[in-house]
Motif scaffolding. Structure first.
Motif, PDB file in Angstrom:
ATOM      1  N   ALA A  83      -5.519   4.585   6.492  1.00  0.00           N
ATOM      2  CA  ALA A  83      -4.497   3.702   5.913  1.00  0.00           C
ATOM      3  C   ALA A  83      -3.466   3.318   6.965  1.00  0.00           C
ATOM      4  CB  ALA A  83      -3.825   4.398   4.731  1.00  0.00           C
ATOM      5  N   VAL A  84      -3.085   4.282   7.799  1.00  0.00           N
ATOM      6  CA  VAL A  84      -2.118   3.986   8.871  1.00  0.00           C
ATOM      7  C   VAL A  84      -2.696   2.947   9.827  1.00  0.00           C
ATOM      8  CG1 VAL A  84      -0.997   4.976  10.898  1.00  0.00           C
ATOM      9  CG2 VAL A  84      -0.922   6.186   8.722  1.00  0.00           C
ATOM     10  N   PHE A  90      -3.655  -4.827  10.059  1.00  0.00           N
ATOM     11  CA  PHE A  90      -3.597  -5.946   9.107  1.00  0.00           C
ATOM     12  C   PHE A  90      -2.183  -6.249   8.616  1.00  0.00           C
ATOM     13  CE2 PHE A  90      -7.927  -4.360   8.819  1.00  0.00           C
ATOM     14  CZ  PHE A  90      -8.674  -5.510   8.864  1.00  0.00           C
ATOM     15  N   GLY A  91      -1.257  -5.319   8.800  1.00  0.00           N
ATOM     16  CA  GLY A  91       0.117  -5.551   8.382  1.00  0.00           C
ATOM     17  C   GLY A  91       0.366  -5.369   6.898  1.00  0.00           C
ATOM     18  N   THR A  92      -0.593  -4.870   6.175  1.00  0.00           N
ATOM     19  CA  THR A  92      -0.413  -4.662   4.742  1.00  0.00           C
ATOM     20  C   THR A  92      -1.289  -3.496   4.267  1.00  0.00           C
ATOM     21  OG1 THR A  92      -0.546  -5.691   2.562  1.00  0.00           O
ATOM     22  CG2 THR A  92      -2.219  -6.324   4.138  1.00  0.00           C
ATOM     23  N   LEU A  93      -0.931  -2.962   3.117  1.00  0.00           N
ATOM     24  CA  LEU A  93      -1.756  -1.908   2.509  1.00  0.00           C
ATOM     25  C   LEU A  93      -2.398  -2.385   1.210  1.00  0.00           C
ATOM     26  CD1 LEU A  93       0.580   1.184   3.008  1.00  0.00           C
ATOM     27  CD2 LEU A  93      -1.624   0.843   4.072  1.00  0.00           C
ATOM     28  N   ASP A  94      -2.200  -3.672   0.897  1.00  0.00           N
ATOM     29  CA  ASP A  94      -2.736  -4.228  -0.340  1.00  0.00           C
ATOM     30  C   ASP A  94      -4.247  -4.449  -0.199  1.00  0.00           C
ATOM     31  OD1 ASP A  94      -3.283  -5.537  -2.665  1.00  0.00           O
ATOM     32  OD2 ASP A  94      -1.459  -6.740  -2.616  1.00  0.00           O
TER      33      ASP A  94
ATOM     34  N   GLY B  77       5.937   2.674   6.571  1.00  0.00           N
ATOM     35  CA  GLY B  77       7.088   2.086   5.888  1.00  0.00           C
ATOM     36  C   GLY B  77       6.770   1.772   4.452  1.00  0.00           C
ATOM     37  N   GLU B  78       7.784   1.292   3.743  1.00  0.00           N
ATOM     38  CA  GLU B  78       7.613   0.971   2.324  1.00  0.00           C
ATOM     39  C   GLU B  78       7.069  -0.438   2.179  1.00  0.00           C
ATOM     40  OE1 GLU B  78       8.166   2.531  -0.548  1.00  0.00           O
ATOM     41  OE2 GLU B  78       9.000   4.431   0.126  1.00  0.00           O
ATOM     42  N   ASP B  79       5.919  -0.547   1.537  1.00  0.00           N
ATOM     43  CA  ASP B  79       5.362  -1.868   1.240  1.00  0.00           C
ATOM     44  C   ASP B  79       5.851  -2.331  -0.125  1.00  0.00           C
ATOM     45  OD1 ASP B  79       3.969  -2.925   3.260  1.00  0.00           O
ATOM     46  OD2 ASP B  79       1.994  -2.716   2.357  1.00  0.00           O
TER      47      ASP B  79
END
Lengths: 103, 177
Positions: A83-84, A90-94, B77-79
């Motif tokens: 995830a990190v 990608f700049g997102t975790l969505d 960080g917080e998404d």
């Protein structure tokens, strides 16, 4: 109406499993998915110990529960590292933004 | 009866904390709620007579995993969390309720008959009967450590290669001058 202790534990296990499955269905954040998997595995660990106690083989249930805890921790560690890396690249975790599959 | 009420309260408390962890908009409170779930699960395991598993669960679940989650959150960080779910929430609720009722109806008859077989201690089961599991655990731990080292060291390698590229570019500029 009397409630057997094992059935009381079973109610807690079912509730935890239900919350975990619900979270797995509605969550899109990668770190939160790891968190929800942890909730599910905690329910499974309690269920294994409960099954061992109910079947008269508590040692067997406990040893399998310990193995599951170790495996789950490794899964969480590797998933968090992934995830990190996904967040860095990608700049997102969505999940819906990361996925390149369409259809 | 008091034991049953204790188990019920522990289960409902764990489920409530799990729900709060799931619906929280920030990751850090979710992690703390997960630690609460782990602590309540450990108490349940202890009361069930699995003291060793309870200690492992408390140290690994409430300790190590919480620290790892906090570290990961501090890195990423917080998404903006969960703008909308993958499937409609009412449908998910109905599906999960159905599964829970079916699972409870299947497992409930099995738990009513508890037989008193000979109880073998955990150490004997773990080290003699399930020795392969212990080796699998050792292999899992090593593979996990190696995987994390490989994944986290990739960024450092990238930085090093970037540093190696910069002097060569500067050399080319000097040659052009």
């Amino acid at each position: 109406m009397t409630l057997d202790p094992l059935n009381a534990v079973l109610i807690g296990v079912i509730l935890l499993l239900a919350v975990g499955f619900y979270g797995l269905l509605i969550t899109r954040n990668l770190i939160k998915i790891v968190l929800v998997l942890q909730i599910l595995v905690k329910a499974v660990v309690i269920a294994l110990v409960l099954a061992g106690k109910a079947s008269g083989q508590p040692g067997l249930g406990q040893s399998i529960a310990a193995t599951v805890i170790v495996a789950d921790t490794i899964v969480a560690v590797v998933a968090l590292a992934l995830a990190v890396q996904v967040r860095i690249r990608f700049g997102t975790l969505d999940l819906s933004k990361i996925s390149s599959l369409r259809g | 009866m008091i034991e049953s009420v204790c188990y019920l309260l522990l289960g409902m408390g764990a489920a409530f904390c799990a729900y709060r962890a799931m619906i929280s908009n920030h990751l850090l409170p979710s992690t703390l709620y997960l630690a609460c779930v782990s602590a309540l699960a450990s108490i349940t395991l202890y009361m069930l007579g699995a003291q060793e598993v309870a200690v492992i669960e408390l140290s690994v679940g409430a300790g190590l995993v919480t620290v790892l989650l906090v570290y990961a959150i501090s890195v990423v960080g917080e998404d903006n969390l969960d703008p909308s779910s993958i499937i409609p929430k009412p449908l998910a609720f109905v599906l999960v309720s159905t599964i829970a009722i079916l699972a409870a109806s299947m497992v409930y008859p099995l738990l009513t008959s508890v037989n008193g077989a000979e109880q073998v201690p955990l150490a004997q089961v773990l080290w003699k009967e399930r020795a392969l599991d212990v080796w699998v655990q050792v292999a899992l731990i090593f593979s996990g450590v190696m995987g994390v080292l490989g994944l986290l060291s990739e960024k450092e390698q990238k930085n090093r290669s970037h540093e190696e590229v910069i002097p060569s570019v500067e050399l080319e500029k000097e040659v052009h001058v």
